[in-house]
Motif scaffolding. Structure first.
Motif, PDB file in Angstrom:
ATOM      1  N   VAL A  14       0.825  -1.223   0.000  1.00  0.00           N
ATOM      2  CA  VAL A  14       0.000   0.000   0.000  1.00  0.00           C
ATOM      3  C   VAL A  14       0.855   1.267   0.000  1.00  0.00           C
ATOM      4  CG1 VAL A  14      -1.876  -1.188   1.188  1.00  0.00           C
ATOM      5  CG2 VAL A  14      -0.166   0.050   2.535  1.00  0.00           C
ATOM      6  N   TYR A  15       2.175   1.111  -0.243  1.00  0.00           N
ATOM      7  CA  TYR A  15       3.079   2.244  -0.094  1.00  0.00           C
ATOM      8  C   TYR A  15       2.745   3.390  -1.055  1.00  0.00           C
ATOM      9  CZ  TYR A  15       7.408   4.761   0.829  1.00  0.00           C
ATOM     10  OH  TYR A  15       8.329   5.723   1.198  1.00  0.00           O
ATOM     11  N   LEU A  16       2.399   3.071  -2.294  1.00  0.00           N
ATOM     12  CA  LEU A  16       2.085   4.127  -3.254  1.00  0.00           C
ATOM     13  C   LEU A  16       0.852   4.915  -2.809  1.00  0.00           C
ATOM     14  CD1 LEU A  16       2.757   2.411  -6.709  1.00  0.00           C
ATOM     15  CD2 LEU A  16       4.159   4.104  -5.505  1.00  0.00           C
ATOM     16  N   GLN A  17      -0.108   4.238  -2.198  1.00  0.00           N
ATOM     17  CA  GLN A  17      -1.282   4.937  -1.680  1.00  0.00           C
ATOM     18  C   GLN A  17      -0.908   5.818  -0.482  1.00  0.00           C
ATOM     19  OE1 GLN A  17      -1.398   1.605  -2.525  1.00  0.00           O
ATOM     20  NE2 GLN A  17      -2.473   2.059  -4.433  1.00  0.00           N
ATOM     21  N   LEU A  18       0.021   5.325   0.340  1.00  0.00           N
ATOM     22  CA  LEU A  18       0.463   6.108   1.495  1.00  0.00           C
ATOM     23  C   LEU A  18       1.173   7.384   1.053  1.00  0.00           C
ATOM     24  CD1 LEU A  18       1.885   3.273   3.798  1.00  0.00           C
ATOM     25  CD2 LEU A  18      -0.277   4.497   4.059  1.00  0.00           C
ATOM     26  N   LYS A  19       1.861   7.321  -0.091  1.00  0.00           N
ATOM     27  CA  LYS A  19       2.578   8.496  -0.585  1.00  0.00           C
ATOM     28  C   LYS A  19       1.639   9.649  -0.934  1.00  0.00           C
ATOM     29  CE  LYS A  19       6.951   6.852  -2.516  1.00  0.00           C
ATOM     30  NZ  LYS A  19       7.795   6.801  -3.733  1.00  0.00           N
ATOM     31  N   ALA A  20       0.374   9.324  -1.165  1.00  0.00           N
ATOM     32  CA  ALA A  20      -0.587  10.366  -1.524  1.00  0.00           C
ATOM     33  C   ALA A  20      -0.880  11.292  -0.347  1.00  0.00           C
ATOM     34  CB  ALA A  20      -1.891   9.740  -2.028  1.00  0.00           C
TER      35      ALA A  20
ATOM     36  N   ASP B 245       3.662   8.175   4.615  1.00  0.00           N
ATOM     37  CA  ASP B 245       4.524   7.070   4.203  1.00  0.00           C
ATOM     38  C   ASP B 245       5.766   6.961   5.086  1.00  0.00           C
ATOM     39  OD1 ASP B 245       5.361   9.510   3.136  1.00  0.00           O
ATOM     40  OD2 ASP B 245       6.445   8.558   1.497  1.00  0.00           O
TER      41      ASP B 245
ATOM     42  N   HIS C 138       4.459  14.516  -4.691  1.00  0.00           N
ATOM     43  CA  HIS C 138       4.608  13.642  -3.530  1.00  0.00           C
ATOM     44  C   HIS C 138       5.059  14.506  -2.358  1.00  0.00           C
ATOM     45  CE1 HIS C 138       7.297  10.525  -1.313  1.00  0.00           C
ATOM     46  NE2 HIS C 138       6.167  10.719  -0.682  1.00  0.00           N
TER      47      HIS C 138
END
Length: 291
Positions: A146-152, A157, A216
């Motif tokens: 889920v890291y890419l979603q956390l970057k939002a 993140d 980001h």
């Protein structure tokens, strides 16, 4: 009349030597730019935590190396999934992981198998703390997914990374070393969370421009380099202070060695990127070519 062309056997040997040299150079660059050296840092983290909580190393056994395997798996997997801001912030690393994707995937798979096997062999699964540690041991994989979603979400993140690694380190010492739950364990968890969060944001200082272009948001891109560096120093000092409370001044000295190790390899990584030269960097169109 003497031929100016060297014998084919000599050309073959020369080409082979050149190929080995390039492979060795790329292996060193991958070790540095993929942050594989953080696997060794995780062993130091377990050692510092164990000493702070009074857990003998022999009690940990192979558990001392558990975090190192999962660090390798997560970081290699994350680096192989090249994102838009990776091409902006880390073009050399992005080119290398694209070129060596197959062998990196293979070593990642081997590390996963070794990690799962070591978990089953090391954790006391008949106890509650062992089952909790087993769940925590797989938290890095969840965060990676889920890291890419956390970057939002700005800073989320970095916080997730900090909580994940501090949980893994402390849970390993508690379950494998038999430390048990206590106030010092909680203090060690908070201390590592502060230290790791500061470390992630200190790396984001150099990536602030690329992170802004890729939309980001990080602490560094919001506060600016100077304020972020002040925060990093304060967070690391706070973490060191908590370890002083738990384990005394000797633990702080060991933590200083951990900081020195990280600083040394960050400088080595920066130097390697500079020494690699522009010939290894992707052309402007490389992002589309190698995706």
């Amino acid at each position: 009349m003497r031929s100016e062309q060297p014998p084919s056997s000599i050309r073959s040997i020369g080409s082979e030597s050149c190929g080995v040299a390039i492979a060795l150079r790329d292996a060193v660059l991958l070790f540095l730019t993929l942050s594989v050296w953080l696997a060794v840092a995780s062993v130091l983290m377990v050692g510092v935590t164990a000493m702070a909580l009074g857990v003998p190393f022999e009690t940990l056994g192979w558990g001392l190396y558990l975090p190192a395997l999962v660090v390798y798996v997560v970081y290699v997997g994350d680096r192989r999934a090249v994102s838009d801001d990776d091409w902006l912030n880390h073009p050399l690393r992005s080119r290398l992981v694209t070129r060596y994707d197959a062998p990196l995937r293979a070593t990642e798979s081997v590390a996963v198998v070794a990690y799962e096997g070591l978990l089953l062999a090391s954790l006391p699964l008949h106890r509650f703390d062992g089952l909790v540690a087993l769940a925590v041991a797989h938290l890095p994989f969840v965060v990676a997914v889920v890291y890419l979603q956390l970057k939002a979400v700005p800073v989320l993140d970095s916080l997730a990374v900090a909580v994940t690694w501090s949980s893994l380190i402390v849970a390993t010492v508690v379950a494998v070393g038999g430390a048990g739950l206590s106030v010092p364990v909680g203090v060690a968890f908070i201390a590592w969370t502060l230290v790791v969060f500061a470390g992630v944001e200190s790396r984001n200082v150099g990536d602030a421009e690329g992170d802004e272009q890729a939309d980001h948001g990080t602490l560094a891109s919001r506060l600016g380099a100077a304020r972020t560096r002040l925060f990093v120093v304060g967070a690391k000092a706070s973490g060191a202070g908590l370890f002083w409370v738990v384990g005394g001044g000797g633990i702080v000295v060991l933590l200083g060695c951990y900081f020195a190790y990280l600083s040394a390899f960050r400088h080595l990584t920066a130097a390697a990127k500079t020494a690699a030269g522009p010939s290894l960097l992707p052309a402007p169109s490389a992002r589309e070519t190698y995706r």
